[in-house]
Design a protein around this motif. Structure first.
Motif, short mmCIF file in Angstrom:
data_model
loop_
_atom_site.label_atom_id
_atom_site.label_comp_id
_atom_site.label_asym_id
_atom_site.label_seq_id
_atom_site.Cartn_x
_atom_site.Cartn_y
_atom_site.Cartn_z
N ASP A 111 29.06 8.49 -10.82
CA ASP A 111 28.18 7.53 -10.55
C ASP A 111 28.56 6.43 -10.05
O ASP A 111 27.97 5.27 -9.86
CB ASP A 111 27.09 7.12 -11.65
N ARG A 112 29.92 5.95 -10.01
CA ARG A 112 30.48 4.86 -9.88
C ARG A 112 30.82 4.65 -8.29
O ARG A 112 31.81 5.59 -7.72
CB ARG A 112 31.93 4.61 -10.80
N LEU A 113 30.38 3.70 -7.67
CA LEU A 113 30.63 3.48 -6.13
C LEU A 113 32.06 2.83 -6.00
O LEU A 113 32.45 1.88 -6.60
CB LEU A 113 29.86 2.18 -5.61
N LEU A 114 32.98 3.86 -5.42
CA LEU A 114 34.28 3.28 -5.05
C LEU A 114 34.28 2.54 -3.75
O LEU A 114 34.77 1.64 -3.76
CB LEU A 114 35.09 4.49 -4.65
N ARG A 115 33.45 3.13 -2.74
CA ARG A 115 33.39 2.13 -1.31
C ARG A 115 32.02 2.44 -0.99
O ARG A 115 31.66 3.76 -0.85
CB ARG A 115 34.50 2.86 -0.68
N ALA A 116 31.32 1.53 -0.53
CA ALA A 116 30.22 1.61 0.11
C ALA A 116 30.26 2.00 1.39
O ALA A 116 31.16 1.69 2.20
CB ALA A 116 29.17 0.37 0.13
N PRO A 117 29.29 2.74 1.97
CA PRO A 117 29.44 3.22 3.42
C PRO A 117 28.82 2.13 4.38
O PRO A 117 28.17 1.31 4.09
CB PRO A 117 28.26 4.31 3.53
N ILE A 118 29.82 1.98 5.51
CA ILE A 118 29.30 0.84 6.54
C ILE A 118 28.52 1.63 7.49
O ILE A 118 28.67 2.60 7.88
CB ILE A 118 30.75 0.38 7.14
N VAL A 119 27.15 1.13 7.67
CA VAL A 119 26.16 1.64 8.31
C VAL A 119 25.60 0.68 9.41
O VAL A 119 25.99 -0.46 9.53
CB VAL A 119 25.12 2.23 7.47
N THR A 120 24.99 1.45 10.67
CA THR A 120 24.17 0.77 11.55
C THR A 120 22.70 0.91 11.06
O THR A 120 22.60 1.85 10.74
CB THR A 120 24.55 1.41 12.93
N VAL A 121 22.01 -0.25 11.16
CA VAL A 121 20.78 -0.13 10.72
C VAL A 121 19.67 -0.23 11.81
O VAL A 121 19.89 -1.27 12.87
CB VAL A 121 20.42 -1.44 9.38
N TYR A 122 18.66 0.32 11.96
CA TYR A 122 17.48 0.06 12.79
C TYR A 122 16.86 -1.25 12.45
O TYR A 122 16.56 -1.54 11.27
CB TYR A 122 16.38 1.15 12.80
N ALA A 123 16.66 -2.12 13.43
CA ALA A 123 16.10 -3.65 13.08
C ALA A 123 15.21 -3.81 14.66
O ALA A 123 15.02 -3.12 15.48
CB ALA A 123 17.08 -4.56 13.58
N LYS A 124 14.17 -4.41 14.26
CA LYS A 124 12.96 -4.63 14.99
C LYS A 124 13.43 -5.26 16.32
O LYS A 124 14.57 -6.30 16.19
CB LYS A 124 12.13 -5.64 14.34
N ARG A 125 13.31 -4.77 17.53
CA ARG A 125 13.54 -5.56 18.82
C ARG A 125 13.15 -6.59 18.85
O ARG A 125 11.99 -7.06 18.75
CB ARG A 125 13.16 -4.40 19.80
N ALA A 126 14.05 -7.58 19.50
CA ALA A 126 13.77 -9.15 19.49
C ALA A 126 12.70 -9.03 20.99
O ALA A 126 13.03 -8.37 21.98
CB ALA A 126 14.90 -9.76 19.97
N GLN A 127 11.71 -9.64 20.67
CA GLN A 127 10.75 -10.04 21.84
C GLN A 127 10.95 -11.23 22.65
O GLN A 127 11.49 -12.16 22.50
CB GLN A 127 9.35 -10.35 21.05
#
Length: 127
Positions: A111-127
């Motif tokens: 249960d111990r995090l050794l390394r967090a995954p590096i991720v790409t996240v969906y974000a609201k498109r700029a208007q």
């Protein structure tokens, strides 16, 4: 019979060779430290592996000792468990804040995090 007569036969009360010996003081700490060092070495090798077969073998070996790969596609982004590496614009409000892709695989030891995954996240498109 000759072996028994000259004292070379195994004694009936001899210890079972399959029984572990009592650990010396510090052995557990040393073993745990060695385990952590080997895990870190495997993660280093994974980051540099060019062969998918090597990556798969290392991940399988780590999983066999309780170290699991963390891929977060489809999960809600959580800064306590993920590291944001980028964003992908979306018009879908349901996707906003959801992990689109894992750029670098993370790892957890039990249960111990050794390394967090590096991720790409969906974000609201700029208007």
């Amino acid at each position: 019979m000759i072996a028994e007569a000259d004292g070379t036969a195994a004694a009936a009360d001899a210890s079972d060779p399959d029984v572990d010996l009592v650990a010396a003081p510090g052995d557990l700490e040393r073993a745990l430290s060695d385990r952590q060092a080997l895990i870190q070495l495997c993660l280093y090798a994974l980051d540099r592996a060019r062969s998918s077969g090597v990556v798969e073998r290392l991940e399988h070996g780590l999983a066999s000792i309780g170290v699991t790969a963390l891929r977060a596609e489809g999960e809600r982004f959580d800064p306590a468990r993920h590291e944001a590496g980028g964003a992908v614009p979306t018009d879908d409000p349901e996707l906003e804040g959801v992990v689109a892709e894992t750029e670098v695989v993370g790892f957890a030891d039990q249960d111990r995090l050794l390394r967090a995954p590096i991720v790409t996240v969906y974000a609201k498109r700029a208007q």
